[in-house]
Design an enzyme around this catalytic site. Structure first.
Site, short mmCIF file in Angstrom:
data_model
loop_
_atom_site.label_atom_id
_atom_site.label_comp_id
_atom_site.label_asym_id
_atom_site.label_seq_id
_atom_site.Cartn_x
_atom_site.Cartn_y
_atom_site.Cartn_z
N ASP A 9 0.85 -1.18 0.00
CA ASP A 9 0.00 0.00 0.00
C ASP A 9 0.89 1.24 0.00
O ASP A 9 2.06 1.18 0.41
CB ASP A 9 -0.89 -0.03 1.24
CG ASP A 9 -1.67 1.25 1.44
OD1 ASP A 9 -2.36 1.67 0.49
OD2 ASP A 9 -1.57 1.83 2.53
N GLY A 44 -5.40 3.07 -3.24
CA GLY A 44 -6.66 3.69 -3.61
C GLY A 44 -6.48 4.80 -4.62
O GLY A 44 -7.45 5.29 -5.20
N LYS A 190 -8.49 -4.87 -3.53
CA LYS A 190 -7.05 -5.07 -3.70
C LYS A 190 -6.72 -6.56 -3.72
O LYS A 190 -5.83 -7.00 -4.45
CB LYS A 190 -6.27 -4.38 -2.58
CG LYS A 190 -6.28 -2.87 -2.64
CD LYS A 190 -5.36 -2.27 -1.57
CE LYS A 190 -5.37 -0.76 -1.58
NZ LYS A 190 -4.43 -0.16 -0.62
N ASN A 216 -9.27 -0.96 3.54
CA ASN A 216 -9.23 -1.34 2.13
C ASN A 216 -8.06 -2.26 1.82
O ASN A 216 -7.97 -2.77 0.70
CB ASN A 216 -9.17 -0.09 1.23
CG ASN A 216 -8.01 0.83 1.56
OD1 ASN A 216 -7.57 0.93 2.71
ND2 ASN A 216 -7.52 1.54 0.57
#
Length: 268
Positions: A9, A44, A190, A216
C-alpha cells in the site's frame, strides 16, 4: 528469497505522514527487488498519482490502483485489468451523498471527474496530486466507471458506512480512509486484483507478502501468504493480518522486509 511478489500500500504504509518515501524504506524495497521479488503497489490512488511513486522507487511494474478496480503497467500506463460497473447503478448513491452534503467524484481507469469542489476538496486533490476533470454533472457522464468516492466529515462517512446494508445500494462499499468511502464493482478489491495478477504471473499465494494499514487493505492482507499490518492501522486491520510491524513514521515497511523477507533477526 521466499516471496516472489511483495504488494505494498502507498499512503500510510510506504509513505510516512509527510507523504515522504524515506531512504531506509526505499533501500529495503530495492533490496527485495534485487533479490528477485516483484514489487507491486496497491493503492486507492489512480494511475496518474500512483505510478510516480513507483518511479520514485526507481522501478517499473504493475500498479494496482483504485483499490483494485484497475491495474496498470507503470512503464507505459497500459491497462492490464479493470472492474467496471454501470453508471446507472451509482445514481442512487450520488443522490444520497448530495443530500448528506458529501463531496462525490467518479473515476474511469485514468480520469477523475467532478462537477463541483470547494476549498477543502481542492486542497485534498492537491495533496494527492490529482487534477480533476470538471464536468456539468457526473451523473450524466458517458463512461464505464471503476470507482465512485464519497469525501467529507468522518461523522457523515461513519453514517453512510453504518447504514449501507439497509440502503440496499447495488455496488460494494469500502472505507479507504477516515474521510473517504470508495464504491466499486462487488468483485473489485485489492485482494481480487492481486489474485488476478498473481495468477497471470504464475505466483502462488504462499509466495506473496502484502503490507497495508487500512480497511481497504484487508482483502489483500488475507489473500497474501503473509499479510502485515502497520502499527498505525486500526485494530480491525491488525487482527486481519498475520503480523504487525512498526508505523509508517518509523519505516515499518523496511523493518517488515528485513525481518520477514530477508530473515534478519530484529524486534518489531
Amino acid at each position: 528469497m521466499k516471496y516472489r511478489l511483495i504488494a505494498l500500500d502507498i499512503d500510510g504504509t510506504l509513505l510516512n505522514d509527510r507523504d515522504e518515501l524515506t531512504e531506509p524504506t526505499r533501500r529495503a524495497v530495492l533490496e527485495a527487488y534485487s533479490m528477485g521479488a516483484r514489487i507491486v503497489l496497491c493503492t486507492g490512488r489512480g494511475p496518474y498519482n500512483a505510478v510516480p511513486v513507483m518511479k520514485e522507487l526507481g522501478l517499473e511494474g504493475a500498479v494496482i490502483t483504485h483499490n483494485g478496480a484497475a491495474t496498470v503497467e507503470s512503464a507505459d500506463y497500459s491497462l492490464a485489468h479493470q472492474f467496471t460497473f454501470e453508471l446507472a447503478d451509482a445514481l442512487p448513491i450520488i443522490e444520497h451523498s448530495r443530500k448528506l452534503g458529501l463531496h462525490c467524484d467518479i473515476c474511469s481507469a485514468f480520469e477523475l471527474y467532478v462537477d463541483r469542489a470547494g476549498d477543502k476538496e481542492r486542497d485534498m486533490y492537491r495533496r494527492f496530486g490529482i487534477t480533476p476533470v470538471f464536468v456539468p454533472d457526473i451523473a450524466r457522464l458517458d463512461i464505464a466507471p471503476v470507482k465512485l468516492t464519497l469525501f467529507g466529515d468522518p461523522a457523515l462517512i461513519d453514517e453512510v458506512e453504518r447504514d449501507w446494508a439497509s440502503l440496499r445500494f447495488p455496488l460494494a462499499m469500502i472505507r479507504s480512509a477516515d474521510e473517504f468511502i470508495d464504491v466499486m464493482h462487488p468483485d473489485a478489491s485489492k485482494g481480487s486484483a492481486l489474485r488476478v495478477l498473481a495468477e497471470r504471473l504464475g505466483i502462488g499465494r504462499e509466495q506473496i507478502m502484502a503490507i497495508g494499514n487500512y480497511y481497504n487493505d484487508i482483502a489483500m492482507l488475507r489473500y497474501a501468504g503473509l499479510g502485515i499490518a502497520m502499527d498505525n492501522a486500526p485494530e480491525g486491520v491488525k487482527r486481519a493480518a498475520d503480523a504487525v510491524t512498526v508505523s509508517n513514521n518509523e519505516d515499518g515497511v523496511s523493518l517488515a522486509l528485513r525481518r520477514y523477507a530477508f530473515g534478519e533477526r530484529m524486534s518489531l
